[in-house]
Design a protein around this motif. Sequence first.
Motif, PDB file in Angstrom:
ATOM      1  N   TYR A 112       6.154  -2.589  -4.135  1.00 53.89           N
ATOM      2  CA  TYR A 112       7.217  -1.778  -3.605  1.00 53.89           C
ATOM      3  C   TYR A 112       8.664  -2.782  -3.348  1.00 53.89           C
ATOM      4  N   ASP A 172       7.534  10.452   1.558  1.00 50.45           N
ATOM      5  CA  ASP A 172       7.501   9.167   2.382  1.00 50.45           C
ATOM      6  C   ASP A 172       6.178   8.882   2.361  1.00 50.45           C
ATOM      7  N   TYR A 173       5.963   7.664   1.411  1.00 52.00           N
ATOM      8  CA  TYR A 173       4.542   6.833   1.242  1.00 52.00           C
ATOM      9  C   TYR A 173       4.252   6.045   2.491  1.00 52.00           C
ATOM     10  N   GLY A 174       5.098   5.738   3.121  1.00 48.65           N
ATOM     11  CA  GLY A 174       4.704   4.885   4.418  1.00 48.65           C
ATOM     12  C   GLY A 174       4.076   3.527   3.958  1.00 48.65           C
ATOM     13  N   TYR A 175       5.142   2.673   3.030  1.00 54.03           N
ATOM     14  CA  TYR A 175       4.694   1.578   2.480  1.00 54.03           C
ATOM     15  C   TYR A 175       4.450   0.345   3.386  1.00 54.03           C
ATOM     16  N   ILE A 176       3.457  -0.157   3.518  1.00 49.42           N
ATOM     17  CA  ILE A 176       3.469  -1.632   3.914  1.00 49.42           C
ATOM     18  C   ILE A 176       2.861  -2.662   3.051  1.00 49.42           C
ATOM     19  N   ILE A 177       3.114  -3.947   3.412  1.00 46.69           N
ATOM     20  CA  ILE A 177       2.428  -4.887   2.478  1.00 46.69           C
ATOM     21  C   ILE A 177       1.045  -4.882   2.545  1.00 46.69           C
ATOM     22  N   TYR A 204      -4.979   5.211  -0.484  1.00 47.28           N
ATOM     23  CA  TYR A 204      -3.616   4.257  -0.860  1.00 47.28           C
ATOM     24  C   TYR A 204      -3.689   3.588  -2.091  1.00 47.28           C
ATOM     25  N   SER A 238       0.623   5.231   0.523  1.00 48.23           N
ATOM     26  CA  SER A 238      -0.383   6.011   1.162  1.00 48.23           C
ATOM     27  C   SER A 238      -0.245   7.383   0.708  1.00 48.23           C
ATOM     28  N   ARG A 282       0.858  -1.150   0.050  1.00 49.03           N
ATOM     29  CA  ARG A 282      -0.035  -0.001  -0.148  1.00 49.03           C
ATOM     30  C   ARG A 282       0.735   1.205  -0.042  1.00 49.03           C
ATOM     31  N   PRO A 314      -2.148  -6.052   3.599  1.00 52.97           N
ATOM     32  CA  PRO A 314      -2.696  -7.460   4.403  1.00 52.97           C
ATOM     33  C   PRO A 314      -3.965  -8.153   3.853  1.00 52.97           C
ATOM     34  N   ASP A 315      -4.506  -7.647   3.031  1.00 52.12           N
ATOM     35  CA  ASP A 315      -5.870  -8.105   2.288  1.00 52.12           C
ATOM     36  C   ASP A 315      -5.532  -9.051   1.282  1.00 52.12           C
ATOM     37  N   LEU A 316      -4.099  -8.864   0.759  1.00 52.72           N
ATOM     38  CA  LEU A 316      -3.622  -9.910  -0.456  1.00 52.72           C
ATOM     39  C   LEU A 316      -2.530 -10.482   0.254  1.00 52.72           C
ATOM     40  N   VAL A 317      -2.856 -12.025  -0.085  1.00 56.22           N
ATOM     41  CA  VAL A 317      -1.854 -12.983   0.378  1.00 56.22           C
ATOM     42  C   VAL A 317      -0.708 -13.104  -0.758  1.00 56.22           C
TER      43      VAL A 317
END
Lengths: 475, 469
Positions: free
Chosen positions: B97, B263-268, B92, B82, B80, B270-273
């Motif tokens: 990434y 800074d886009y604060g990327y995280i994996i 987002y 954001s 994601r 979590p809705d997509l395995v």
Amino acid sequence: MDISEYINKVKSNEIDIIEHTKKVIQECRKINKEYNYFNVISEELALEQAKELKKRIKKKDTKGNLFGVHVSVKDCVCVKDVESRAGSKILFGYRPVFDATVIQKAKEQGAIIIGKTSQDAFGYGSFNVNVGLDFKIPKNPFDKERATGGSSGGAAGITQKLDLPHIAISESTGGSIAAPASYCGVIGLCPTYGRVSRYGLMDYANSLDKIGVMSKNIEDCAVLLHVIAGHDNKDSTSLEEPVENYPEFVNKKSRLKIGIIKESLAKGIDPEVKDSVLNTIKKLHDNGIKTQEVSLPLVFKYGVQTYYLISLTETSTNLAKFCGMRYGYEEKLEGNFNEYFSKIRSNAFNREAKRRIILGTFARMAGFRDAYYSKAMKVRTLMIQEYKKLFKKFDLLVCPTMPNVAPKFYEIDKLTPMQNFMMDIMTAGPNLAGFPHLSMPCGPEDNLPVGIMFTADHLEEKKLIQIAGIIEKLK
Amino acid sequence: MKFTKDIIIGLEIHVELNTNTKLFCSCPTKGSEKPNSRVCEICLGHPGSKPVVNKKAIEYALKLALALNCKISQEIVFSRKSYFYPDMSKNYQITQYEVPLGKNGKINLKDSSIGITRVHIEEDPASLIHPKGISSSKFVLVDYNRSGNPLCEIVTEPEIDSPKEAREFMKQLITILQYLRIFVPGQNIIKADVNISIKESGYARAEIKNVSGFKEIERALEYEIERQKQLIHGNKKLKQETRAWLPEKGITQLLRTKETEEDYGYIIDPDLVPFEINNELINKLKKELPELPEQKVKKYTEKYKIAKDDAFVISSELKLTELFENIIKKIDPILASKWIRRELIRVLNYNKIELSDFKINETHFIDLLKSIQDKKITEKTAQGLLEKLIEKDFDVNAFVKKENLLIISDSNIIEKYCKEAISENQKVVDDYKKGNENSINFLVGQVMRKSKGKTDAREVKELLKRLIK
């Protein structure tokens, strides 16, 4: 009257489903005036559904495992055309255009949706005092000076208070089913992560959110869980394993081996809670169930911290979509986009939502992400391994659900945010690791309720149902 | 990275993949143009909705990564990204990434090779409509029809040395996309963000956003290099900045200066395995990969002995390649390549017909070339027929017969025309005899005219020479 008896009476028209639905709605309204368990009572939809069932009864078309059963729904689960706000002002007026998968499944089995139950806004709380702006705090069914527990406080309260057949669809991220079930003296079952579709659940933290069930007795719980569990193509994280026939396990005998979590009974636990839990364990022991003390050092040392890091990081992205633009709370269009959405978010998120967005955003910024979020994800994996080791030897782990009985509102006011977070010490572990867990009342009937919590290995919901069946019969 | 070249160009290209449905929901990517008519709770980002990945889009992106010689990652992971913007339904964007699906690839051009840093897949945001133009509009309208369309992002190494090379790169990329049948020009969008810096400024980088089309990229870059040089000559200092390309005016315009990286604060997500890319899938996709332009050039030059230039031009256009490969089943490849590369393109250019719009009945085109090959009609006649054929389809063989266009093979008739031409143009004949070699061409023209182009010019020339002697 148990659920199967009730369903038979509806099907045979011994209970007039329309009249009975009116009665349920009326009773809910009455309770709600005093206790604030509902954000919305969906009378119109309920009557419409009741009329539909009535027609089917006339045609002798009465298939459905929940035929005529009244079901309340935590506010964060989307019900088509019924205002669904996850307890927050920012979703003011939002009527989903679709049913959550669990709602669709329940409706297909003949359930009647009676309304949306109160919660901490977006599930952010352990007491249900963090309700959205303009929402009312639900009160404990045993003492109006006390909290219901959260975040599914409304679901737990109405399950306890409503003296007519009813089951609640509720939701847990870090303990939001177990905690209020404990404080309100009802059964709360939170399934394995991925066992029940999250499609239509307004996200708190996607890798932690689980839809579950609250009920007065374990049979009701098993019946509803059986309906809503199962794989869903619309939720990529939902599990493909076939669903077991949960109701069959209510009265099934088997030799369960239980590990008693040592850390959960150490200092900081109310003596009356400890007594009730140990007393129940002793009764189980006396009934031939093997018990042994076990330890979960990592889970109890880092569970709460890890849980909050992951959940807040995820939630800070989930809440970004609320900006007063496509749905929900709006204000006069003024200023540029940044000014407008900032105004909306300032005016419609409560203090706790803002706290969690800020903390979660911080934890995922470049330079901090590896130290916080990424590390927390690794710790979570280690915790799962710690649990898994125990589940090789034990069917279930047991501990108190909450370290205390329902606190009074003024006591909660005195807690610091950190003390607040620490209330999840028992529930954070299984929630973080995605293990199914169940809380049920275990104390003396005339006192405030105490919850005992069992945790099982992934997809072993049936063992929770079995143990609850056994405990119910001990009484 | 240490730069030494005069001009440093890197591209970040976004290409829309030609799938039927969007990347995370089943809304159609094409169809009704009515604003917000192809939307659902997922691409509108409604609370409770969840994305489910479109496997076709993943396959398309993987094919592209394979065609660009990338190293393929072992799993597909979405992140994601954001930021708040009105075209983002969730605020987002679901993108890749940490782990792009392909990296470290390259595209070979005619004389050089450009490195590909990464290839990844992401969702398109909605489109913003400024009813009174971007600067004067007091509000913006949002159309979510495009929201969630699958995009592939291709990032090059900063290895492009000139606007011309950037153009060549884009052209070749578009060709590869067409070969893979994952992109339809004119229907799917392709846009590039162009990074450009020059030595004189110490490589202060300008980013030009959203340039579409390979011709525009060349123009934008040419303008921007000139602008930067002039600033330096005027002793001005260049800042790192983001600019827009205004194609109508042919200039770039400042959007914002860049002081810090966002800074886009990327995280994996979590809705997509995470989705495993196994060897089975890769092998299946590799098998499905068509021959790519590079391989075509090799085949055409080595197997069919076609001139490299012709081979390059033909293989750079999927339509020409397909046409070529179909007609050489019946026609000599060298003849076919010449007629496609020279005559067909000439006629198209003359009539201002874009390759994407042109149609030709292959059977009739083959009939035409066959007649040349069998020396039934002259090249001159054939040119005229091709011009007609591009305008409107007709039965070439029947027309040749009806209009009596067959080559004149009766040497008596040819000789008769030649003699006539000689006697009617005695002055020209004299010139020729005096040594003006070129003057004979006039006589050839006269014979061609008399025969209505149905004589072979070379044959006529030889005959005339003999007759004059």
